[in-house]
Write a protein that holds these residues in place. Sequence first.
Motif, mmCIF file in Angstrom:
data_model
loop_
_atom_site.group_PDB
_atom_site.id
_atom_site.type_symbol
_atom_site.label_atom_id
_atom_site.label_comp_id
_atom_site.label_asym_id
_atom_site.label_seq_id
_atom_site.Cartn_x
_atom_site.Cartn_y
_atom_site.Cartn_z
ATOM 1 N N ASN A 29 4.594 11.984 4.676
ATOM 2 C CA ASN A 29 3.582 12.229 5.705
ATOM 3 C C ASN A 29 3.770 11.329 6.923
ATOM 4 O O ASN A 29 3.309 11.651 8.019
ATOM 5 N N VAL A 30 4.475 10.208 6.753
ATOM 6 C CA VAL A 30 4.666 9.287 7.882
ATOM 7 C C VAL A 30 5.528 9.896 8.984
ATOM 8 O O VAL A 30 5.504 9.420 10.123
ATOM 9 N N VAL A 31 6.287 10.966 8.659
ATOM 10 C CA VAL A 31 7.065 11.637 9.706
ATOM 11 C C VAL A 31 6.524 13.025 10.041
ATOM 12 O O VAL A 31 6.993 13.648 10.997
ATOM 13 N N PHE A 32 5.546 13.507 9.282
ATOM 14 C CA PHE A 32 5.005 14.835 9.543
ATOM 15 C C PHE A 32 3.625 14.814 10.198
ATOM 16 O O PHE A 32 3.257 15.758 10.899
ATOM 17 N N GLU A 33 2.859 13.768 9.964
ATOM 18 C CA GLU A 33 1.483 13.743 10.453
ATOM 19 C C GLU A 33 1.211 12.482 11.267
ATOM 20 O O GLU A 33 1.599 11.381 10.863
ATOM 21 N N GLU A 34 0.569 12.657 12.418
ATOM 22 C CA GLU A 34 0.253 11.498 13.253
ATOM 23 C C GLU A 34 -0.691 10.565 12.503
ATOM 24 O O GLU A 34 -1.683 11.000 11.914
#
Length: 389
Positions: A168-173
């Motif tokens: 999620n650290v690269v997919f969601e702000e």
Amino acid sequence: MPRLSPYLHLPALAASASLALSPVFAAEMTSVGKGEGQVDIVAWAGYIERGDTDKAFDWVTEFETKTGCKVNVKTAGTSDEMVALMNEGGFDLVTASGDASLRLIAGKKVAPINTKLIPSWGTVDPRLQDAPWHTVNGVHYGTPYQWGSNVLMYNTEAFKGEAPKSWNVVFEEQTLPDGKSNKGRIQAFDGPIYIADAALYLMTHKPELGIKDPYELTEAQYKAALDLLRQQRKIVQRYWHDAMIQIDDFTNEGVVASSSWPFQVNLLKSQNKPIASTIPSEGATGWADTTMMHADAAHPNCAYMWMEHSLSPKVQGDLAAWFGSVPAVPAACKGNELLGAEGCTTNGMEEFERIHFWRTPVAKCATQAEGCVPYYRWVSDYIAVLGGR
């Protein structure tokens, strides 16, 4: 604006929608003769080293001295670029990942190999010998080279020394452990196959979609993956495919997290940068690469000599140490000074079952009765995502 890949050829890729595969060549070579003086190879960055970057890593010079075959390497940044180069011709070998290999077979660009002419064939990991990305109807179209995962590379200072547990650290702000947003500090891979990374993430976080395989997506599942990638685009600093540019971005441009290869991780760590990598809870996509010979190879004897050389435990172990990959020959895991006693374990030898290996998406798929979105759609739609559409 994100850089668009110049090597994506839609008409050629459309032919891969169904990939009707059947062997089209006989393994004509029955013996390996005198070398022709050179061998021309399309390879991933870091895959064929002659000591230019680090003198300890050189598996070319000895081969050239022994065989008289000069090794010429053309580096490719993505599988689509590899397919384009092999379509153009002029190369003997390619280190193809699974999202390229079946396209090359279907396009009649690579020839079957005669495994009897590869003395070290029997030493190859049994999990790879008959792998479906290079074996069709019992015919082998190459020799396994290396395998590994697309890891999550991260800056340890930004994450305060703790490995991210999710993609999620690269997919969601979000705000990272250093108190700063991840917007403009993360990267994504500049290749259509990255849609599978989004699908893999959704397998865990939106199970109601019913995704069973990240390369086999129904229209609804595919749309959800594209929506996630459009959301991701708002926080991406750069779409990468050049390993050295990504290394520079982590060093000088403030990038702190991205999908990556162990090659970049190892190089940055060797420069004492605050870098580490992990396979998050969702698992990872990955690659199992095969050395394949062009159907019209001008230097087939040198090509066969290189394929045999590439399977030697020394070459396999040195390459695994350099790239951060796992050898296709398990014997390479023992007694290699550069790799070390735990090198194969460190590089993911035991993670085989957690990796969803790259392969070309096709319309007729095993896990979805209604059929799946074929690869040519992945290409055109990912270009649209990169362009903000």
